[in-house]
Design an enzyme around this catalytic site. Sequence first.
Site, PDB file in Angstrom:
ATOM      1  N   ARG A  15      -9.704   0.304   5.168  1.00 26.12           N
ATOM      2  CA  ARG A  15      -9.994  -0.459   6.268  1.00 26.12           C
ATOM      3  C   ARG A  15      -9.610  -1.576   5.971  1.00 26.12           C
ATOM      4  O   ARG A  15      -9.575  -2.609   7.813  1.00 26.12           O
ATOM      5  CB  ARG A  15     -11.938  -0.773   6.029  1.00 26.12           C
ATOM      6  CG  ARG A  15     -12.805  -0.056   6.424  1.00 26.12           C
ATOM      7  CD  ARG A  15     -14.232  -0.581   6.172  1.00 26.12           C
ATOM      8  NE  ARG A  15     -14.446  -1.074   4.548  1.00 26.12           N
ATOM      9  CZ  ARG A  15     -15.546  -1.245   3.766  1.00 26.12           C
ATOM     10  NH1 ARG A  15     -16.384  -2.040   5.328  1.00 26.12           N
ATOM     11  NH2 ARG A  15     -15.560  -1.880   3.445  1.00 26.12           N
ATOM     12  N   ASP A 102      -8.738  -6.919  -5.489  1.00 27.12           N
ATOM     13  CA  ASP A 102      -9.262  -7.527  -4.043  1.00 27.12           C
ATOM     14  C   ASP A 102     -10.111  -8.682  -4.162  1.00 27.12           C
ATOM     15  O   ASP A 102     -10.991  -8.850  -3.050  1.00 27.12           O
ATOM     16  CB  ASP A 102      -9.621  -6.311  -3.203  1.00 27.12           C
ATOM     17  CG  ASP A 102     -10.728  -4.792  -4.119  1.00 27.12           C
ATOM     18  OD1 ASP A 102     -10.897  -5.965  -5.102  1.00 27.12           O
ATOM     19  OD2 ASP A 102     -11.113  -4.612  -3.062  1.00 27.12           O
ATOM     20  N   TYR A 364      24.932 -30.287  14.405  1.00 35.23           N
ATOM     21  CA  TYR A 364      24.769 -29.108  13.313  1.00 35.23           C
ATOM     22  C   TYR A 364      25.596 -29.617  12.053  1.00 35.23           C
ATOM     23  O   TYR A 364      26.733 -30.804  12.001  1.00 35.23           O
ATOM     24  CB  TYR A 364      25.994 -28.319  13.529  1.00 35.23           C
ATOM     25  CG  TYR A 364      25.898 -27.047  12.356  1.00 35.23           C
ATOM     26  CD1 TYR A 364      23.863 -26.665  11.648  1.00 35.23           C
ATOM     27  CD2 TYR A 364      27.345 -26.476  11.640  1.00 35.23           C
ATOM     28  CE1 TYR A 364      24.157 -25.661  10.631  1.00 35.23           C
ATOM     29  CE2 TYR A 364      26.760 -26.218  10.972  1.00 35.23           C
ATOM     30  CZ  TYR A 364      26.179 -25.663  10.083  1.00 35.23           C
ATOM     31  OH  TYR A 364      25.642 -24.726   9.090  1.00 35.23           O
ATOM     32  N   ALA A 421      35.131 -41.088  20.866  1.00 26.70           N
ATOM     33  CA  ALA A 421      34.125 -39.633  21.181  1.00 26.70           C
ATOM     34  C   ALA A 421      34.724 -38.461  21.318  1.00 26.70           C
ATOM     35  O   ALA A 421      36.275 -38.810  22.337  1.00 26.70           O
ATOM     36  CB  ALA A 421      33.370 -40.432  21.802  1.00 26.70           C
TER      37      ALA A 421
HETATM   38  C1  UD1 Z   1     -18.661  -2.083  -7.243  1.00 24.36           C
HETATM   39  C2  UD1 Z   1     -19.815  -1.658  -8.430  1.00 24.36           C
HETATM   40  C3  UD1 Z   1     -20.551  -2.697  -8.087  1.00 24.36           C
HETATM   41  C4  UD1 Z   1     -20.164  -4.085  -7.568  1.00 24.36           C
HETATM   42  C5  UD1 Z   1     -19.329  -3.985  -6.531  1.00 24.36           C
HETATM   43  C6  UD1 Z   1     -18.839  -5.287  -6.243  1.00 24.36           C
HETATM   44  C7  UD1 Z   1     -19.406   0.623  -9.329  1.00 24.36           C
HETATM   45  C8  UD1 Z   1     -19.710   1.453  -9.683  1.00 24.36           C
HETATM   46  N1  UD1 Z   1     -19.985  -0.124  -8.494  1.00 24.36           N
HETATM   47  O1  UD1 Z   1     -19.394  -1.126  -6.075  1.00 24.36           O
HETATM   48  O2  UD1 Z   1     -22.146  -2.856  -8.828  1.00 24.36           O
HETATM   49  O3  UD1 Z   1     -21.175  -4.672  -7.025  1.00 24.36           O
HETATM   50  O4  UD1 Z   1     -18.626  -2.893  -7.162  1.00 24.36           O
HETATM   51  O5  UD1 Z   1     -17.654  -5.695  -5.308  1.00 24.36           O
HETATM   52  O6  UD1 Z   1     -19.094  -0.356 -10.372  1.00 24.36           O
HETATM   53  N2  UD1 Z   1     -11.783   0.865  -8.082  1.00 24.36           N
HETATM   54  C9  UD1 Z   1     -10.920   1.381  -8.464  1.00 24.36           C
HETATM   55  N3  UD1 Z   1     -10.511   2.968  -8.479  1.00 24.36           N
HETATM   56  C10 UD1 Z   1     -11.797   4.047  -8.403  1.00 24.36           C
HETATM   57  C11 UD1 Z   1     -12.849   2.990  -7.360  1.00 24.36           C
HETATM   58  C12 UD1 Z   1     -12.505   2.390  -6.961  1.00 24.36           C
HETATM   59  O7  UD1 Z   1      -9.577   0.868  -8.951  1.00 24.36           O
HETATM   60  O8  UD1 Z   1     -11.812   5.388  -8.217  1.00 24.36           O
HETATM   61  C13 UD1 Z   1     -11.637  -0.100  -7.677  1.00 24.36           C
HETATM   62  C14 UD1 Z   1     -11.352  -0.740  -5.990  1.00 24.36           C
HETATM   63  O9  UD1 Z   1      -9.915  -0.881  -5.980  1.00 24.36           O
HETATM   64  C15 UD1 Z   1     -12.152  -1.867  -5.930  1.00 24.36           C
HETATM   65  C16 UD1 Z   1     -12.868  -2.236  -7.237  1.00 24.36           C
HETATM   66  O10 UD1 Z   1     -12.517  -1.724  -8.155  1.00 24.36           O
HETATM   67  O11 UD1 Z   1     -11.232  -3.335  -6.402  1.00 24.36           O
HETATM   68  C17 UD1 Z   1     -14.573  -1.811  -6.220  1.00 24.36           C
HETATM   69  O12 UD1 Z   1     -14.743  -1.096  -5.880  1.00 24.36           O
HETATM   70  P1  UD1 Z   1     -15.280  -0.516  -4.796  1.00 24.36           P
HETATM   71  O13 UD1 Z   1     -15.675   0.969  -4.128  1.00 24.36           O
HETATM   72  O14 UD1 Z   1     -15.233  -1.711  -3.392  1.00 24.36           O
HETATM   73  O15 UD1 Z   1     -16.986  -0.835  -5.425  1.00 24.36           O
HETATM   74  P2  UD1 Z   1     -17.746   0.076  -4.971  1.00 24.36           P
HETATM   75  O16 UD1 Z   1     -17.739   1.208  -5.863  1.00 24.36           O
HETATM   76  O17 UD1 Z   1     -18.788   0.195  -4.520  1.00 24.36           O
END
Ligand code: UD1
Length: 457
Positions: A15, A102, A364, A421
């Site tokens: 996004r 993030d 300068y 000058a």
């Molecule tokens: C996750 C939590 C949720 C919480 C939310 C807060 C889980 C299953 N859920 O939601 O309870 O309220 O964060 O924002 O953990 N990421 C990876 N690898 C992956 C997936 C995610 O590194 O395979 C990282 C993303 O880069 C991000 C973070 O994990 O920094 C959270 O991922 P995102 O998909 O935003 O959150 P949810 O999984 O929906």
Amino acid sequence: MSLSVIILAAGMGTRMRSATPKVLHELAGRSLLGHALAAAEALAPDSVCVVYGHGGDQLRAAFKDRAYIKWREQAPQLGTGHAVMQARDTLSPGTALILYGDVPLIRPQSLAPLLQDAAAGALAVLTAEVEDPTGYGRIVRDQTGSVIAIVEEKDADAATKKIREINSGIMAMPAPVLAGWLGRIDNKNAQAEYYLTDIIALAVADGVTIHSRKVAKIHEIKGINTRRQLAELERTVQRESAEYWMDQGVTLSDPARFDIRGEVKIGRDVVIDVDVILEGKVEIGDNVRIGPFCLIKDAKIGDGAEIHSHCHIEGARIHAGCSVGPFARLRPDTVMHEGAKVGNFVEVKKSVIGEHSKANHLSYIGDAELGRDVNIGAGTITCNYDGANKHKTVIEDGAFIGSDTQLVAPVRIGKDTTIGAGSTITKDTPAGGLTLSRVKQQHVAEWKRPQKNKDKG
Ligand code: UD1
Ligand code: CA
């Protein structure tokens, strides 16, 4: 107690609509991941692992000065639990802490209690009470108030969706316990992902104590998914730092038009007008006044100095009582000693301006060393570059350089001398007296202006 930090940063960041990995986008002059790393560093961890999914080369390049980072790739991305699995080998026996690349504004002070809980053998989760919990995992408690599960939005029934206490995702626990749980997480859920949040139910099953800690300020746990959210969080950070500096005795004409993108120190009774940006490492003494529309980067400004409007200052050391601008540009390695003045449309590079010396208009000055009480007339230029090499100009104390003079370096202008000058000075000049290089003024009385040729119309 040893500490292993795992920072999850493998999400696609679709996004953001960017060729740059999401966590390299900047907030307050520092990348999102840079913020998370700074929070981790403040806890003096034994190991820091970043789990990434895309742009590994770009990420490594951006953090090449932090050789301690253990990079682990997660491909494909099968959920937060799966992401942590990729870092399992980096866990040492003490405490494990999960952060997110993030989620930039988490403060070490908010993490410390989680580490205490984990050191005592518990699983600690950072939570928050929010108005709109849509999209977050919900904290589910039993009748006694104990946390028994985290349920993701997509797996939640109507009643669970009404819970307004949400999971920030940030957790700490004993590392060996986490390692054991990772082997027991499955992907039997609405998203067919390995959820890290499933460790809550595993902790309940294993009789491990679960502590939830509510974060004081909600922006500490805000994650960035879009440029809009990035801009919103930027304003939050800037508002907070503006308020902090006002509380420290700085007058800001408009706190909404003052941005800090780095680390700054500001003294007392400093007055800063609108649209001033401080970048990198900036130190400002007491009683300094900064006019509107100035960019000040990696600079040190002494007590009582005045920076007038529209100045661009980078890598300069400005001592007490100096005056700069309006419309001045100070480039790296410029030193202005006490009471010196650099004025309108003057550019200074890698030069020392001695005490009470002045260059007030359209000049300068590059690779030059000016003594004290030197006066540089309007339009004076140090010709420091011969097309191949840079050369130095030395102007001794008390010298007066007439307007529109070119000083062809290498050249030395003697003490208390005056340069007429319009001169082009190519040789060293002695102390005192007058040096000038000018064509003698003539008058041609019989000279006629050219006439328009009538034949050709
Ligand atoms: C996750 C939590 C949720 C919480 C939310 C807060 C889980 C299953 N859920 O939601 O309870 O309220 O964060 O924002 O953990 N990421 C990876 N690898 C992956 C997936 C995610 O590194 O395979 C990282 C993303 O880069 C991000 C973070 O994990 O920094 C959270 O991922 P995102 O998909 O935003 O959150 P949810 O999984 O929906
Ligand atoms: Ca997800």
